[in-house]
Design a protein around this motif. Structure first.
Motif, PDB file in Angstrom:
ATOM      1  N   ILE A 204      -0.628 -21.759  -3.987  1.00  0.00           N
ATOM      2  CA  ILE A 204      -1.168 -20.743  -3.009  1.00  0.00           C
ATOM      3  C   ILE A 204      -1.694 -19.347  -3.877  1.00  0.00           C
ATOM      4  O   ILE A 204      -2.292 -18.650  -3.078  1.00  0.00           O
ATOM      5  CB  ILE A 204      -0.442 -20.384  -1.749  1.00  0.00           C
ATOM      6  N   ASP A 205      -1.313 -19.154  -5.028  1.00  0.00           N
ATOM      7  CA  ASP A 205      -1.522 -17.997  -5.538  1.00  0.00           C
ATOM      8  C   ASP A 205      -0.691 -16.657  -5.125  1.00  0.00           C
ATOM      9  O   ASP A 205      -1.583 -15.744  -4.737  1.00  0.00           O
ATOM     10  CB  ASP A 205      -3.096 -17.586  -6.053  1.00  0.00           C
ATOM     11  N   LEU A 206       0.704 -16.793  -4.716  1.00  0.00           N
ATOM     12  CA  LEU A 206       1.409 -15.957  -3.996  1.00  0.00           C
ATOM     13  C   LEU A 206       1.145 -14.484  -5.011  1.00  0.00           C
ATOM     14  O   LEU A 206       0.892 -13.413  -4.119  1.00  0.00           O
ATOM     15  CB  LEU A 206       2.482 -16.344  -3.795  1.00  0.00           C
ATOM     16  N   PRO A 207       1.365 -14.295  -6.017  1.00  0.00           N
ATOM     17  CA  PRO A 207       1.246 -13.150  -6.605  1.00  0.00           C
ATOM     18  C   PRO A 207      -0.142 -12.550  -6.698  1.00  0.00           C
ATOM     19  O   PRO A 207      -0.275 -11.250  -6.189  1.00  0.00           O
ATOM     20  CB  PRO A 207       1.387 -13.350  -8.240  1.00  0.00           C
ATOM     21  N   VAL A 241      -3.020   6.069  -6.536  1.00  0.00           N
ATOM     22  CA  VAL A 241      -2.925   5.568  -7.976  1.00  0.00           C
ATOM     23  C   VAL A 241      -2.053   4.158  -7.758  1.00  0.00           C
ATOM     24  O   VAL A 241      -2.618   3.216  -8.435  1.00  0.00           O
ATOM     25  CB  VAL A 241      -2.003   6.429  -8.704  1.00  0.00           C
ATOM     26  N   VAL A 242      -1.222   4.038  -6.850  1.00  0.00           N
ATOM     27  CA  VAL A 242      -0.440   2.654  -6.707  1.00  0.00           C
ATOM     28  C   VAL A 242      -1.612   1.338  -6.331  1.00  0.00           C
ATOM     29  O   VAL A 242      -1.577   0.456  -6.981  1.00  0.00           O
ATOM     30  CB  VAL A 242       0.811   2.702  -5.802  1.00  0.00           C
ATOM     31  N   GLY A 243      -2.211   1.875  -5.468  1.00  0.00           N
ATOM     32  CA  GLY A 243      -3.512   0.826  -4.823  1.00  0.00           C
ATOM     33  C   GLY A 243      -4.354   0.692  -5.874  1.00  0.00           C
ATOM     34  O   GLY A 243      -4.627  -0.745  -6.149  1.00  0.00           O
ATOM     35  N   LEU A 244      -4.902   1.582  -6.740  1.00  0.00           N
ATOM     36  CA  LEU A 244      -5.686   0.963  -7.761  1.00  0.00           C
ATOM     37  C   LEU A 244      -5.095   0.381  -8.950  1.00  0.00           C
ATOM     38  O   LEU A 244      -5.663  -0.675  -9.418  1.00  0.00           O
ATOM     39  CB  LEU A 244      -6.573   2.495  -8.509  1.00  0.00           C
ATOM     40  N   ALA A 245      -3.676   0.586  -9.232  1.00  0.00           N
ATOM     41  CA  ALA A 245      -3.190  -0.123 -10.175  1.00  0.00           C
ATOM     42  C   ALA A 245      -2.751  -1.592  -9.615  1.00  0.00           C
ATOM     43  O   ALA A 245      -3.082  -2.395 -10.590  1.00  0.00           O
ATOM     44  CB  ALA A 245      -1.998   0.531 -10.393  1.00  0.00           C
ATOM     45  N   PHE A 246      -2.406  -1.735  -8.516  1.00  0.00           N
ATOM     46  CA  PHE A 246      -2.363  -3.044  -8.081  1.00  0.00           C
ATOM     47  C   PHE A 246      -3.474  -3.851  -7.984  1.00  0.00           C
ATOM     48  O   PHE A 246      -3.743  -5.201  -8.278  1.00  0.00           O
ATOM     49  CB  PHE A 246      -1.652  -2.927  -6.585  1.00  0.00           C
ATOM     50  N   LEU A 247      -4.634  -3.182  -7.651  1.00  0.00           N
ATOM     51  CA  LEU A 247      -6.178  -3.829  -7.534  1.00  0.00           C
ATOM     52  C   LEU A 247      -6.377  -4.029  -9.050  1.00  0.00           C
ATOM     53  O   LEU A 247      -7.124  -5.431  -9.202  1.00  0.00           O
ATOM     54  CB  LEU A 247      -7.022  -3.019  -6.819  1.00  0.00           C
ATOM     55  N   THR A 248      -6.212  -3.475  -9.933  1.00  0.00           N
ATOM     56  CA  THR A 248      -6.377  -3.607 -11.313  1.00  0.00           C
ATOM     57  C   THR A 248      -5.784  -4.803 -11.864  1.00  0.00           C
ATOM     58  O   THR A 248      -6.348  -5.716 -12.542  1.00  0.00           O
ATOM     59  CB  THR A 248      -6.050  -2.508 -12.239  1.00  0.00           C
ATOM     60  N   ALA A 249      -4.476  -4.796 -11.338  1.00  0.00           N
ATOM     61  CA  ALA A 249      -3.539  -6.017 -11.635  1.00  0.00           C
ATOM     62  C   ALA A 249      -3.962  -7.131 -11.223  1.00  0.00           C
ATOM     63  O   ALA A 249      -3.882  -8.453 -11.746  1.00  0.00           O
ATOM     64  CB  ALA A 249      -2.140  -5.817 -11.388  1.00  0.00           C
ATOM     65  N   PHE A 250      -4.572  -7.228  -9.665  1.00  0.00           N
ATOM     66  CA  PHE A 250      -4.930  -8.286  -9.185  1.00  0.00           C
ATOM     67  C   PHE A 250      -6.436  -8.968 -10.063  1.00  0.00           C
ATOM     68  O   PHE A 250      -6.359 -10.056 -10.155  1.00  0.00           O
ATOM     69  CB  PHE A 250      -5.427  -7.830  -7.804  1.00  0.00           C
ATOM     70  N   VAL A 251      -6.944  -8.085 -10.339  1.00  0.00           N
ATOM     71  CA  VAL A 251      -8.169  -8.583 -10.843  1.00  0.00           C
ATOM     72  C   VAL A 251      -7.969  -9.317 -12.206  1.00  0.00           C
ATOM     73  O   VAL A 251      -8.227 -10.548 -12.763  1.00  0.00           O
ATOM     74  CB  VAL A 251      -9.321  -7.384 -11.124  1.00  0.00           C
ATOM     75  N   ARG A 252      -6.983  -8.790 -13.154  1.00  0.00           N
ATOM     76  CA  ARG A 252      -6.405  -9.266 -14.177  1.00  0.00           C
ATOM     77  C   ARG A 252      -6.031 -10.616 -14.254  1.00  0.00           C
ATOM     78  O   ARG A 252      -5.958 -11.649 -14.722  1.00  0.00           O
ATOM     79  CB  ARG A 252      -5.620  -8.308 -15.347  1.00  0.00           C
ATOM     80  N   HIS A 253      -5.029 -10.560 -13.135  1.00  0.00           N
ATOM     81  CA  HIS A 253      -4.240 -11.820 -12.610  1.00  0.00           C
ATOM     82  C   HIS A 253      -5.263 -12.929 -12.207  1.00  0.00           C
ATOM     83  O   HIS A 253      -5.124 -14.153 -12.342  1.00  0.00           O
ATOM     84  CB  HIS A 253      -3.451 -11.608 -11.358  1.00  0.00           C
ATOM     85  N   GLU A 254      -6.329 -12.571 -11.402  1.00  0.00           N
ATOM     86  CA  GLU A 254      -7.297 -13.650 -10.981  1.00  0.00           C
ATOM     87  C   GLU A 254      -8.019 -14.455 -11.958  1.00  0.00           C
ATOM     88  O   GLU A 254      -8.496 -15.446 -11.877  1.00  0.00           O
ATOM     89  CB  GLU A 254      -8.086 -13.011  -9.819  1.00  0.00           C
ATOM     90  N   SER A 259      -5.100 -21.474 -10.155  1.00  0.00           N
ATOM     91  CA  SER A 259      -5.586 -21.488  -8.770  1.00  0.00           C
ATOM     92  C   SER A 259      -5.548 -20.171  -8.140  1.00  0.00           C
ATOM     93  O   SER A 259      -4.987 -19.796  -7.211  1.00  0.00           O
ATOM     94  CB  SER A 259      -4.504 -22.449  -7.955  1.00  0.00           C
ATOM     95  N   PRO A 260      -6.524 -19.541  -8.598  1.00  0.00           N
ATOM     96  CA  PRO A 260      -6.836 -18.255  -8.019  1.00  0.00           C
ATOM     97  C   PRO A 260      -7.083 -18.150  -6.542  1.00  0.00           C
ATOM     98  O   PRO A 260      -7.746 -18.791  -6.096  1.00  0.00           O
ATOM     99  CB  PRO A 260      -8.015 -17.385  -8.631  1.00  0.00           C
ATOM    100  N   PHE A 261      -6.556 -16.896  -5.741  1.00  0.00           N
ATOM    101  CA  PHE A 261      -6.798 -16.517  -4.431  1.00  0.00           C
ATOM    102  C   PHE A 261      -8.249 -16.268  -4.316  1.00  0.00           C
ATOM    103  O   PHE A 261      -9.071 -16.794  -3.380  1.00  0.00           O
ATOM    104  CB  PHE A 261      -6.208 -15.410  -4.152  1.00  0.00           C
ATOM    105  N   ILE A 262      -9.016 -15.335  -5.037  1.00  0.00           N
ATOM    106  CA  ILE A 262     -10.277 -15.073  -5.073  1.00  0.00           C
ATOM    107  C   ILE A 262     -10.754 -15.451  -6.525  1.00  0.00           C
ATOM    108  O   ILE A 262     -10.457 -14.726  -7.503  1.00  0.00           O
ATOM    109  CB  ILE A 262     -10.497 -13.731  -4.846  1.00  0.00           C
ATOM    110  N   PRO A 263     -11.633 -16.295  -6.699  1.00  0.00           N
ATOM    111  CA  PRO A 263     -11.876 -17.178  -7.984  1.00  0.00           C
ATOM    112  C   PRO A 263     -13.052 -16.058  -8.812  1.00  0.00           C
ATOM    113  O   PRO A 263     -14.164 -16.406  -8.926  1.00  0.00           O
ATOM    114  CB  PRO A 263     -12.628 -18.552  -7.873  1.00  0.00           C
ATOM    115  N   LEU A 264     -12.501 -14.970  -9.266  1.00  0.00           N
ATOM    116  CA  LEU A 264     -13.271 -14.170  -9.889  1.00  0.00           C
ATOM    117  C   LEU A 264     -14.218 -14.731 -11.123  1.00  0.00           C
ATOM    118  O   LEU A 264     -15.270 -14.480 -11.437  1.00  0.00           O
ATOM    119  CB  LEU A 264     -12.792 -12.958 -10.332  1.00  0.00           C
ATOM    120  N   ARG A 265     -13.670 -15.486 -11.914  1.00  0.00           N
ATOM    121  CA  ARG A 265     -14.126 -16.053 -13.270  1.00  0.00           C
ATOM    122  C   ARG A 265     -15.560 -16.762 -12.535  1.00  0.00           C
ATOM    123  O   ARG A 265     -16.472 -17.009 -13.259  1.00  0.00           O
ATOM    124  CB  ARG A 265     -13.407 -17.249 -13.554  1.00  0.00           C
TER     125      ARG A 265
END
Length: 465
Positions: A204-207, A241-254, A259-265
């Protein structure tokens, strides 16, 4: 003609699916009333809008995945139970915080039905399937279109609590019909029992879900709280700053997730699909800035009642509903490009019209902007969906549709944020004019994108043998 069972199946699913757009649109005429009841400014009350769309943006793709294991019928029925509980409890909220909690629960419940409703129709209605899908689109767009009118009428004759209680008959009718008409799912190849906790979280890509949710909520809270207080504090900077950091981490993670939550690739492989999603996001920023901004302006600045505001807003919905069938036939013949160009021009005209309005303009003159946006919404609803199908390979169309819906919710969230930033704590005619200027710039960018697509299509056609 469909058989009787297919028709009842269509009605049962439609009654459940319409609850999400209905509840997202009815609230637009209740904002002023909620400000008065809870003694809050617009920025704080706008979280009743934000919370619903953030929860929908997260819940729909997750529930779509969950249906592969638990079954679509199970998810649909469970969503009705959750929506019933939220609609019953929200009016009893002892505080605004509790109202937000129940709105989130309501959003999750209604999203469960939207996530699997179309799939149920596709799988179990094999005859006249195009007709069935068009009827489902009417349930979705029709509910959103008449939501402000229903909300205004209910608040006028009863109170804001009625916009929650009105869901209960729909939920009960849908549950009874769905229980009898939706066939049981075939046992899935992989079930929850076959998966370890770790595999379940990966699947489910919980992270990814957590990074996306925490990042978006933190950033929005930081921006909105800074606007409402009129000053920037250390805590607000930290939240941003926390919001931007988490969203940046989200992009790197995806980009790395199996099985990405939002398949950016996927976007990197199909740039035209990305452009369609960007357009859909901008279209929704435009549409919902008007959709949420005008009712509050009419009530707070012009002194229009909730009931009459709902009647004025009906021009938006009716124009959208009337346009959609004609748009379908036009796009079948000419493709989506001409319709999207006309839509962008109409939104530009409607945005410019907002700039011309002031405190002395007739209240009914807002209907001109509403009609322009309503017609454009009818064109966009069909045109962008057709553009998405044209730009997306068949093997990933399910993923593409999921990301497409997420773009819609992000656009809606940004529209509410835009209204809060422009209007602040108090709506005014000057604020509406500034909002119109910003919307004009966004609409002109859509005109440019449509022109680029048109030129690209001409070039491709000229190169054909």
């Amino acid at each position: 003609m469909m058989n009787a069972r297919s028709r009842w199946l269509l009605i049962s699913v439609g009654l459940g699916v319409l609850l999400n757009p209905l509840n997202s649109s009815m609230i637009s005429v209740a904002i002023a009333r909620l400000q008065d009841v809870y003694k809050l400014n617009y920025t704080n009350v706008s979280w009743v809008i934000f919370s619903f769309y953030i929860a929908s943006a997260v819940a729909q793709p997750v529930m779509g995945k969950a249906s592969d294991i638990f079954g679509r019928r199970t998810i649909f029925l469970a969503g009705l139970v959750v929506a019933f509980a939220a609609s019953l409890l929200a009016p009893l909220s002892p505080s605004f915080v509790w109202l937000i909690v129940f709105r989130i629960v309501q959003s999750v419940g209604t999203s469960m039905m939207v996530a699997v409703g179309m799939a149920i129709i596709r799988i179990h209605i094999t005859e006249k399937q195009a007709t069935a899908l068009s009827v489902m689109s009417i349930f979705l767009s029709g509910a959103a279109a008449i939501g402000p009118f229903i909300g205004g009428t209910l608040i006028h004759w009863w109170d804001w609590k009625a916009i929650f209680f009105v869901n209960i008959p729909f939920v009960v009718a849908s549950f009874v019909l769905a229980w009898r008409t939706i066939p049981k799912d075939k046992p899935p190849v992989t079930t929850a029992k076959d998966m370890s906790v770790h595999k379940w979280f990966v699947w489910i890509d919980l992270p990814g879900i957590l990074l996306f949710t925490v990042g978006l909520v933190s950033l929005l809270i930081g921006l909105l709280s800074a606007k409402s207080t009129g000053e920037i504090t250390f805590l607000q900077v930290i939240l941003g700053v926390v919001g931007l950091a988490f969203l940046t981490a989200f992009v790197r993670h995806e980009l790395k997730a199996a099985s990405p939550f939002i398949p950016l690739r996927t976007f990197a492989k199909y740039p035209e699909m990305m452009r369609v999603n960007v357009e859909y996001l901008l279209v929704n920023v435009l549409f919902y800035a008007l959709f949420f901004g005008l009712p509050s302006y009419l009530q707070m600045v012009r002194g229009v009642s909730e009931f009459h505001t709902g009647i004025l807003m009906l021009s938006l919905g009716l124009c959208s509903l009337v346009t959609a069938p004609f748009a379908g036939r036009w796009i079948d013949k000419s493709g989506p490009v001409p319709a999207l160009m006309v839509s962008a021009i109409l939104m530009t005209f409607g945005s410019v019209w907002l700039v011309t309005l002031d405190g002395n303009s007739p209240v009914s003159s807002v209907c001109i902007a509403l009609a322009a946006f309503g017609i454009s919404n009818g064109l966009n609803g069909v045109g962008l969906q057709a553009a998405l199908f044209k730009s997306s390979p068949k093997e990933i169309i399910g993923v593409a549709s999921g990301v497409f819906n997420t773009s819609r919710y992000l656009g809606t969230i940004l529209s509410s944020l835009l209204i809060s930033i422009v209007m602040g704590d108090k709506f005014s005619s000057g604020g509406l004019q500034v909002l119109g200027m910003i919307l004009t710039v966004i609409a002109l960018s859509l005109v440019f994108m449509s022109w680029r697509r048109q030129e690209s299509e001409k070039l491709q056609n000229s190169q054909l043998p």
